[in-house]
Scaffold this motif. Structure first.
Motif, PDB file in Angstrom:
ATOM      1  N   SER A 168       0.819  -1.229   0.000  1.00 35.30           N
ATOM      2  CA  SER A 168       0.000   0.000   0.000  1.00 35.30           C
ATOM      3  C   SER A 168       0.848   1.272   0.000  1.00 35.30           C
ATOM      4  CB  SER A 168      -0.960   0.030   1.197  1.00 35.30           C
ATOM      5  OG  SER A 168      -1.855  -1.061   1.139  1.00 35.30           O
ATOM      6  N   TYR A 169       2.082   1.166  -0.466  1.00 34.64           N
ATOM      7  CA  TYR A 169       2.955   2.343  -0.534  1.00 34.64           C
ATOM      8  C   TYR A 169       3.299   2.635  -1.989  1.00 34.64           C
ATOM      9  CZ  TYR A 169       6.922   5.454   0.030  1.00 34.64           C
ATOM     10  OH  TYR A 169       7.765   6.543  -0.054  1.00 34.64           O
ATOM     11  N   PRO A 170       3.286   3.878  -2.445  1.00 36.24           N
ATOM     12  CA  PRO A 170       2.988   5.086  -1.659  1.00 36.24           C
ATOM     13  C   PRO A 170       1.495   5.366  -1.556  1.00 36.24           C
ATOM     14  CG  PRO A 170       3.662   5.699  -3.864  1.00 36.24           C
ATOM     15  CD  PRO A 170       3.768   4.217  -3.800  1.00 36.24           C
ATOM     16  N   ASP A 171       0.695   4.661  -2.386  1.00 39.92           N
ATOM     17  CA  ASP A 171      -0.757   4.806  -2.333  1.00 39.92           C
ATOM     18  C   ASP A 171      -1.360   3.406  -2.329  1.00 39.92           C
ATOM     19  OD1 ASP A 171      -0.939   7.781  -2.713  1.00 39.92           O
ATOM     20  OD2 ASP A 171       0.042   7.256  -4.608  1.00 39.92           O
ATOM     21  N   SER A 172      -2.587   3.321  -1.853  1.00 40.60           N
ATOM     22  CA  SER A 172      -3.233   2.007  -1.799  1.00 40.60           C
ATOM     23  C   SER A 172      -3.534   1.480  -3.192  1.00 40.60           C
ATOM     24  CB  SER A 172      -4.525   2.082  -0.977  1.00 40.60           C
ATOM     25  OG  SER A 172      -5.411   3.037  -1.548  1.00 40.60           O
ATOM     26  N   VAL A 173      -3.743   2.376  -4.164  1.00 43.00           N
ATOM     27  CA  VAL A 173      -3.972   1.962  -5.543  1.00 43.00           C
ATOM     28  C   VAL A 173      -3.579   3.112  -6.472  1.00 43.00           C
ATOM     29  CG1 VAL A 173      -6.380   2.734  -5.694  1.00 43.00           C
ATOM     30  CG2 VAL A 173      -5.609   0.823  -7.116  1.00 43.00           C
ATOM     31  N   VAL A 174      -3.010   2.759  -7.609  1.00 43.68           N
ATOM     32  CA  VAL A 174      -2.718   3.719  -8.680  1.00 43.68           C
ATOM     33  C   VAL A 174      -3.699   3.442  -9.801  1.00 43.68           C
ATOM     34  CG1 VAL A 174      -0.995   4.521 -10.329  1.00 43.68           C
ATOM     35  CG2 VAL A 174      -0.278   3.780  -8.047  1.00 43.68           C
ATOM     36  N   GLN A 175      -4.410   4.466 -10.250  1.00 39.91           N
ATOM     37  CA  GLN A 175      -5.443   4.289 -11.262  1.00 39.91           C
ATOM     38  C   GLN A 175      -5.175   5.209 -12.454  1.00 39.91           C
ATOM     39  OE1 GLN A 175      -8.527   6.795 -11.266  1.00 39.91           O
ATOM     40  NE2 GLN A 175      -8.856   5.997 -13.327  1.00 39.91           N
ATOM     41  N   ILE A 176      -5.237   4.644 -13.659  1.00 43.14           N
ATOM     42  CA  ILE A 176      -5.035   5.410 -14.889  1.00 43.14           C
ATOM     43  C   ILE A 176      -6.191   5.116 -15.830  1.00 43.14           C
ATOM     44  CG2 ILE A 176      -3.575   5.675 -16.948  1.00 43.14           C
ATOM     45  CD1 ILE A 176      -1.189   5.005 -15.176  1.00 43.14           C
ATOM     46  N   GLY A 177      -6.919   6.146 -16.228  1.00 43.72           N
ATOM     47  CA  GLY A 177      -8.013   5.978 -17.183  1.00 43.72           C
ATOM     48  C   GLY A 177      -7.478   5.688 -18.574  1.00 43.72           C
ATOM     49  N   LEU A 178      -7.997   4.667 -19.218  1.00 45.92           N
ATOM     50  CA  LEU A 178      -7.488   4.294 -20.540  1.00 45.92           C
ATOM     51  C   LEU A 178      -7.710   5.405 -21.559  1.00 45.92           C
ATOM     52  CD1 LEU A 178      -8.499   0.527 -20.804  1.00 45.92           C
ATOM     53  CD2 LEU A 178      -6.356   1.530 -20.032  1.00 45.92           C
ATOM     54  N   HIS A 179      -8.767   6.169 -21.391  1.00 40.61           N
ATOM     55  CA  HIS A 179      -9.038   7.258 -22.336  1.00 40.61           C
ATOM     56  C   HIS A 179      -7.999   8.366 -22.238  1.00 40.61           C
ATOM     57  CE1 HIS A 179     -12.795   6.098 -24.252  1.00 40.61           C
ATOM     58  NE2 HIS A 179     -13.204   5.623 -23.086  1.00 40.61           N
ATOM     59  N   SER A 180      -7.297   8.443 -21.116  1.00 34.07           N
ATOM     60  CA  SER A 180      -6.299   9.512 -20.949  1.00 34.07           C
ATOM     61  C   SER A 180      -4.920   9.114 -21.448  1.00 34.07           C
ATOM     62  CB  SER A 180      -6.207   9.910 -19.466  1.00 34.07           C
ATOM     63  OG  SER A 180      -5.685   8.839 -18.694  1.00 34.07           O
ATOM     64  N   VAL A 181      -4.742   7.853 -21.825  1.00 30.90           N
ATOM     65  CA  VAL A 181      -3.421   7.385 -22.271  1.00 30.90           C
ATOM     66  C   VAL A 181      -3.100   7.953 -23.645  1.00 30.90           C
ATOM     67  CG1 VAL A 181      -2.048   5.363 -22.893  1.00 30.90           C
ATOM     68  CG2 VAL A 181      -3.572   5.283 -20.912  1.00 30.90           C
ATOM     69  N   LYS A 182      -1.910   8.527 -23.774  1.00 30.51           N
ATOM     70  CA  LYS A 182      -1.464   9.095 -25.048  1.00 30.51           C
ATOM     71  C   LYS A 182      -0.405   8.234 -25.723  1.00 30.51           C
ATOM     72  CE  LYS A 182      -3.816  12.999 -24.931  1.00 30.51           C
ATOM     73  NZ  LYS A 182      -4.670  12.678 -23.789  1.00 30.51           N
ATOM     74  N   ARG A 183       0.459   7.608 -24.935  1.00 25.75           N
ATOM     75  CA  ARG A 183       1.553   6.808 -25.513  1.00 25.75           C
ATOM     76  C   ARG A 183       1.824   5.599 -24.630  1.00 25.75           C
ATOM     77  NH1 ARG A 183       6.525  10.099 -25.161  1.00 25.75           N
ATOM     78  NH2 ARG A 183       5.468  11.310 -23.564  1.00 25.75           N
ATOM     79  N   ILE A 184       2.179   4.490 -25.236  1.00 25.97           N
ATOM     80  CA  ILE A 184       2.630   3.326 -24.483  1.00 25.97           C
ATOM     81  C   ILE A 184       3.868   2.764 -25.179  1.00 25.97           C
ATOM     82  CG2 ILE A 184       0.446   2.644 -23.420  1.00 25.97           C
ATOM     83  CD1 ILE A 184       0.046   0.673 -25.699  1.00 25.97           C
ATOM     84  N   TYR A 185       4.797   2.272 -24.385  1.00 23.49           N
ATOM     85  CA  TYR A 185       6.042   1.706 -24.929  1.00 23.49           C
ATOM     86  C   TYR A 185       6.360   0.390 -24.224  1.00 23.49           C
ATOM     87  CZ  TYR A 185       6.975   6.406 -26.794  1.00 23.49           C
ATOM     88  OH  TYR A 185       6.903   7.598 -27.458  1.00 23.49           O
ATOM     89  N   LYS A 186       6.742  -0.597 -25.005  1.00 25.48           N
ATOM     90  CA  LYS A 186       7.358  -1.784 -24.414  1.00 25.48           C
ATOM     91  C   LYS A 186       8.785  -1.421 -24.034  1.00 25.48           C
ATOM     92  CE  LYS A 186       4.784  -5.232 -27.078  1.00 25.48           C
ATOM     93  NZ  LYS A 186       4.906  -6.344 -28.048  1.00 25.48           N
ATOM     94  N   ARG A 187       9.255  -1.975 -22.918  1.00 32.19           N
ATOM     95  CA  ARG A 187      10.595  -1.634 -22.430  1.00 32.19           C
ATOM     96  C   ARG A 187      11.402  -2.900 -22.144  1.00 32.19           C
ATOM     97  NH1 ARG A 187      10.854   3.248 -24.143  1.00 32.19           N
ATOM     98  NH2 ARG A 187       9.923   4.905 -22.905  1.00 32.19           N
ATOM     99  N   ARG A 188      12.712  -2.777 -22.325  1.00 34.90           N
ATOM    100  CA  ARG A 188      13.632  -3.764 -21.759  1.00 34.90           C
ATOM    101  C   ARG A 188      13.919  -3.331 -20.334  1.00 34.90           C
ATOM    102  NH1 ARG A 188      19.038  -3.492 -24.560  1.00 34.90           N
ATOM    103  NH2 ARG A 188      18.462  -1.295 -24.631  1.00 34.90           N
ATOM    104  N   HIS A 189      13.910  -4.252 -19.408  1.00 33.27           N
ATOM    105  CA  HIS A 189      14.324  -3.939 -18.046  1.00 33.27           C
ATOM    106  C   HIS A 189      15.351  -4.975 -17.646  1.00 33.27           C
ATOM    107  CE1 HIS A 189      14.227  -3.437 -13.657  1.00 33.27           C
ATOM    108  NE2 HIS A 189      13.791  -2.218 -13.922  1.00 33.27           N
TER     109      HIS A 189
END
Length: 915
Positions: free
Chosen positions: A223-244
């Motif tokens: 629950s750190y730093p917040d109990s949940v992180v929420q992102i609306g799909l309609h607000s997404v502008k870009r997505i990238y696959k990443r190597r980690h």
């Protein structure tokens, strides 16, 4: 600094940066730290310190509520014992005390005493620390958890420790699931749920992911730093696959167009789940977001629609560089070399660094020493023992605004005061002369926030050998303050010199000089583990070796993912004569117009711009159905009075808007494939499937001459300066000498073959550059070839379509070639390098086109006319069913103010942009 300013948590004392690298934070409990002289029945000397007890995979951390008191960090590997202590009393009338947790340790870190960010202090020596949980019923569970983690920390091998902690982590995640009470709406429909880690610089945080038809959620296990992180799909502008960590496990989501920092960076435990989530979001977004490629950004940059700074940010993003991953932080070049003058002259090339060379090759003497070592080195050889970007280098620049990140990276210590970022000039000098310093810059040097150059937090960063304290960064004499410094750095990055040479640096970092023989020739070879594919960590069986290799990769630095495998084209700059262009390209292709022609050309250009800006307002003028089969070619007299068209019905028709059909001529019983008007308006030239080219005299109303030039159908023809260019399905293009005046006046003309260009498949189309020195051809097999008219050998050749190429066309500035083909793609090729720099996928096959370099008017198989913005890869206007079948040919006048289209529906339609 984007990752610092994105979410300000400066009021919080605890952060995941207090953990070791690769450490996990499991849970926290409200607790008291009990301090007393000795553990006996005398409770009068007990002092309780309220706070929060954090259970982590490698340590126990106690954060007191009193900000004056230091945070205690007890490494589990230093613990000698962890046990439950039951308070017992002899008096039966006295209530029993709650159980305590007692930890015997030989070392404690004291952090943020007096709430000041500073190097950690240590208490060494055997000590007993006692904690009492506010919820005493959980004491036994906490102790058992600590004992399990303590056993992991005491294993001999690092690989065994990591494996045991990973098993504990996965077990805890498996026993819980996403709490659907966190949904924003009760009607949301979940699509998938899995476990992952949220990534921020130097730290990761495990938890549960859930994606619904509306939102993406991440619920941290702790629950750190917040109990949940929420992102609306309609607000997404870009997505990238990443190597980690060099593995394809990352996914980064942006809800802004140009922000450096994403809204969430997720690391998955397997690639399959990462890809499923990516494709779900991509499918959701496909109607209102365009996935841009390196090539599409290149086209925008080349034509000046995005700045050098924006282009470098986009390339970094596409090459897996992220501000959330310090091992792959965005890399920017040093562009200025003058840090000693009182005035910075951005018109003087000497003020700039040579962008064609890596940092390590700028100093000839140092390079020679490095090459000597390189020649004597066993395989695999490398020239530079350190990288141009690594977590240490990023925090070297940002320590004044990210001190806790530096303390996390360096086990609670700052660097030696003399080795810190004390001076811009000194740092540049060391990059030129130092034996192991080859670092480039970071985006912040070209941003607008100069706080990383100041010591606004009042940090005690130590004293240098001369006795002076490390405070703000010393700036060059030409900068009055940090804001002035950054402004001049931005001006330098966007300067004419850098714009003309930035492609050379891109070749080194993101392009074809990044690896292989070109990298060796450019003195651009780094350690093998820094390259994508250089090490396969999954194939390493020894867990200790695997962890050591992964640690080296994360801390040493990583070369960006290679984006280009051919030379990057140069930027198009105003009034610029391209001296570095390929020698075979004529200088007239790239030179500015002569001064005497400027005013006339400016007027012409203005009228063209006006016409193209209104191309989305095409108005139908008239329709003419004069053929019995599909229309294949259109030619118009200079005054526009007479229009000629060819067709598969084997006829050449002449008509006018006022008088309708005036003539109909048949040369053979086979289809005519194209036509053109000679400059004197006296002769129409037609190509035919019967292998011939016919010359029709308008004045005499008869066939004036015939050229029997090929062994198969003549598919397309062009004319320039008394030369006829013929393309044929016999796999050749031929250039013929034939003087227009001679054709008009004589019955028989001498056709001299000047050149023949061989292809591996039938040639379907061709186009001449505006200056007439370059030729582009497209074949039935999808191959585009660029030729110098003076040389029968190809300049560049690439297969840019998976089927027949219908048409190719040079841009007005001769920098690019646009082609359309059977594969329903519009492809943009760079003339100078032969690189395919943009591919736009159309819904249906496009057959013909006109374009101004940015905007395209095309005709498709369905009869639609489409206006495309190539920079955004979008159709900005469509005229549906302009023809009732495929649009097969298109003509546009020089002013771009009149358009004629022909189609399979046997019609010729006249159009005009409305102003």
């Amino acid at each position: 600094m984007a990752f610092i300013t994105k979410k300000d948590r400066s009021k919080e004392r605890f952060s995941l940066l207090l953990l070791d690298l690769e450490e996990h934070y499991f849970e926290q409990h409200t607790a008291y730290n009990l301090t007393r002289s000795e553990l006996n029945l005398d409770t009068s000397h007990i002092r309780e310190l309220d706070g929060s007890l954090k259970i982590c995979s490698k340590s126990v951390i106690f954060e007191p509520d009193d900000a004056v008191q230091p945070i205690l960090k007890i490494p589990l590997k230093d613990c000698k014992g962890i046990a439950t202590l039951e308070e017992t009393v002899h008096n039966p009338f006295t209530e029993s005390k709650p159980a305590c947790i007692i930890i015997e340790t030989k070392q404690i870190y004291l952090i943020k005493e007096e709430n000041v960010v500073a190097p950690y202090k240590y208490e060494r020596g055997e000590t007993k620390v006692t904690f009492q949980l506010e919820a005493p019923g959980k004491t036994e569970d906490v102790v058992q958890m600590l004992l399990q983690l303590h056993r992991a920390s005491c294993l001999d091998k690092q690989g065994d420790q990591t494996a045991m902690v990973a098993a504990i982590l996965q077990s805890r995640l498996a026993r819980t699931c996403f709490d659907k009470n966190s949904f924003q709406h009760v009607t949301e429909i979940p699509h998938m749920e899995c476990v992952a880690e949220m990534v921020s610089p130097l730290v990761t945080n495990a938890g549960h992911i859930c994606i619904t038809d509306c939102n993406l959620y991440f619920q941290p296990m702790n629950s750190y730093p917040d109990s949940v992180v929420q992102i609306g799909l309609h607000s997404v502008k870009r997505i990238y696959k990443r190597r980690h960590g060099l593995r394809p496990l990352g996914l980064e989501v942006f809800c802004t167009e140009n922000d450096l920092c994403s809204d969430i960076y997720l690391k998955f435990y397997n690639t399959k789940e990462r890809d499923e989530l990516y494709y779900y979001i991509a499918t959701f977004l496909e109607n209102h977001i365009v996935e841009c490629t390196a090539e599409s950004y290149m086209l925008q940059w080349q034509r000046g629609h995005i700045s050098n700074y924006q282009y470098l940010l986009h390339l970094n993003n596409l090459a897996d560089r992220s501000v959330n991953d310090l091992s792959q932080y965005p890399v920017f070049p040093w562009v200025i070399s003058d840090y000693s003058s009182t005035e910075l002259d951005l018109l003087n090339p000497a003020s700039f660094r040579d962008l064609s060379k890596p940092i390590g090759a700028l100093n000839t003497e140092r390079l020679e020493r490095l090459l000597e070592r390189y020649r004597d080195m066993p395989e695999p050889r490398f020239m530079y023992g350190s990288h141009y970007s690594s977590p240490g280098y990023v925090l070297f620049y940002l320590v004044r605004v990210a001190p806790e990140h530096m303390l996390c990276l360096q086990n609670g210590r700052f660097d030696n005061a003399d080795r810190m970022f004390n001076s811009v000039g000194e740092t540049w000098k060391n990059c030129l002369e130092g034996g192991t310093d080859f670092k480039e810059l970071i985006p912040e040097f070209y941003g607008s926030d100069g706080s990383f150059l100041k010591n606004l937090l009042g940090l005690n960063l130590g004293r240098r050998q001369g006795g002076g304290r490390v405070e703000k960064v010393e700036l060059p004499p030409w900068a009055s303050d940090p804001d002035d410094f950054l402004e001049k750095m931005r001006l330098a990055l966007e300067s004419q010199y850098v714009s003309e040479h930035l492609h050379e640096w891109i070749d080194l970092v993101f392009g074809y000089k990044q690896r292989g023989c070109e990298a060796v020739a450019a003195h651009n070879v780094f350690h093998p583990v820094t390259y994508e594919g250089g090490v396969d960590c999954d194939s390493i069986e020894d867990p200790d070796h695997k962890i050591a290799m992964l640690t080296q990769i994360l801390e040493f630095g990583q070369t960006p993912r290679q984006l280009f495998v051919t030379p990057h084209p140069q930027r198009i700059t105003p009034r610029f004569h391209n001296l570095s262009a390929t020698p075979s390209l004529s200088s007239s292709e790239l030179s500015p117009v002569s001064p005497s022609m400027e005013s006339f050309e400016d007027l012409t250009e203005e009228s063209k711009k006006m016409a193209w800006s209104n191309m989305n307002k095409l108005a139908l003028q008239s329709c003419h159905k004069i053929h019995k089969e599909a229309v294949t070619g259109i030619a118009v007299t200079l005054g526009g009075d007479s229009i000629f068209s060819t067709s598969q019905d084997s006829t050449l028709k002449m008509f006018s808007k006022e008088n309708g059909l005036q003539r109909s001529v048949s040369f053979s019983n086979m289809a005519l494939s194209s036509c053109l008007m000679l400059p004197d308006d006296k002769i129409v030239v037609c190509s035919s499937w019967d292998n011939n080219v016919y010359f029709y005299s308008i004045a005499y109303g008869r066939r004036q001459d015939t050229l029997m030039g090929h062994d198969d159908a003549v598919s397309h023809i062009c004319w320039r300066d008394d030369k006829l260019y013929t393309a044929s399905w016999d796999s050749t293009v031929k250039i013929w000498k034939c003087v227009a005046d001679d054709i008009s006046s004589k019955k028989r003309t001498q056709f001299d073959l000047l050149a023949e260009f061989e292809h591996e498949a039938g040639v379907n189309t061709l186009d001449l550059s505006p200056a007439g020195t370059l030729l582009a051809t497209g074949t039935k097999e999808g191959t585009l070839t660029l030729w110098d008219i003076a040389n029968p050998l190809p300049l560049n050749q690439l297969t840019c379509h998976s089927g027949k190429i219908h048409q190719v066309a040079f841009s007005p500035d001769s920098r690019h070639i646009l082609s359309v083909g059977e594969d329903s793609c519009l492809a943009v090729t760079d003339v100078q390098t032969g690189m395919l720099i943009a591919t736009v996928h159309a819904e249906l096959e496009q057959r013909c086109l006109c374009w101004d370099g940015n905007t395209v008017l095309s005709g498709g198989m369905s009869g639609d006319l489409s206006v495309w913005d190539l920079l955004s890869s979008k159709v900005i206007h469509k005229i549906p069913a302009a023809h009732s079948g495929a649009v097969t040919c298109m003509w546009m006048n020089e002013q771009c103010s009149s358009i004629i289209t022909g189609g399979v529906d046997k019609q010729i339609i006249l159009w005009k942009p409305e102003y």
